[in-house]
Write an enzyme that holds these catalytic residues in place. Structure first.
Site, short mmCIF file in Angstrom:
data_model
loop_
_atom_site.label_atom_id
_atom_site.label_comp_id
_atom_site.label_asym_id
_atom_site.label_seq_id
_atom_site.Cartn_x
_atom_site.Cartn_y
_atom_site.Cartn_z
N ALA A 1 0.80 -1.23 0.00
CA ALA A 1 0.00 0.00 0.00
C ALA A 1 0.84 1.29 0.00
O ALA A 1 0.29 2.37 0.12
CB ALA A 1 -0.93 -0.01 1.21
N ASP A 2 2.15 1.17 -0.18
CA ASP A 2 3.01 2.35 -0.15
C ASP A 2 4.13 2.23 -1.20
O ASP A 2 5.32 2.33 -0.88
CB ASP A 2 3.61 2.51 1.24
CG ASP A 2 4.29 3.85 1.45
OD1 ASP A 2 3.94 4.82 0.74
OD2 ASP A 2 5.17 3.92 2.32
N PRO A 3 3.77 2.03 -2.47
CA PRO A 3 4.78 1.76 -3.49
C PRO A 3 5.38 3.00 -4.15
O PRO A 3 5.29 3.18 -5.36
CB PRO A 3 4.01 0.92 -4.51
CG PRO A 3 2.63 1.50 -4.45
CD PRO A 3 2.42 1.87 -3.01
N ASN B 1 10.38 2.72 -2.18
CA ASN B 1 9.98 1.38 -1.77
C ASN B 1 9.89 0.39 -2.92
O ASN B 1 9.65 -0.79 -2.69
CB ASN B 1 8.62 1.42 -1.06
CG ASN B 1 8.69 2.04 0.30
OD1 ASN B 1 9.76 2.18 0.88
ND2 ASN B 1 7.56 2.44 0.84
#
Length: 83
Positions: A55-57, A61
């Site tokens: 959920a944090d690409p 990351n």
């Protein structure tokens, strides 16, 4: 190479570089269109096929290695879609 600190647990170091580093992508002879398709396919597979996704690409990351494999970091924000 020790990178774990009291505030950061590093389980494995994977050599890679940011997807936004076009010079490094070109230097390694990687095809930007192939990488772009891999990114899109990975997101779609996570959401459509498994329902479980990173959920944090952002570019810190999600990177790429010298072979063109996607490298995801920081699994602190994962989520699941309900049917």
């Amino acid at each position: 190479r020790e990178v774990t600190t009291p505030r950061l647990l590093v389980m494995e170091f994977v050599e890679s570089f940011k997807l936004t580093d076009i010079e490094e992508i070109n230097r390694n002879g990687l095809d930007r269109k192939v990488i772009s398709k891999r990114v899109a396919d990975a997101f779609l597979r996570q959401i459509v096929e498994t329902g479980y996704f990173h959920a944090d690409p952002h570019s810190g990351n999600l990177c790429v290695d010298k072979k063109g494999n996607l490298v995801y970091y920081d699994y602190g924000m994962m989520d699941e879609l309900s049917p």
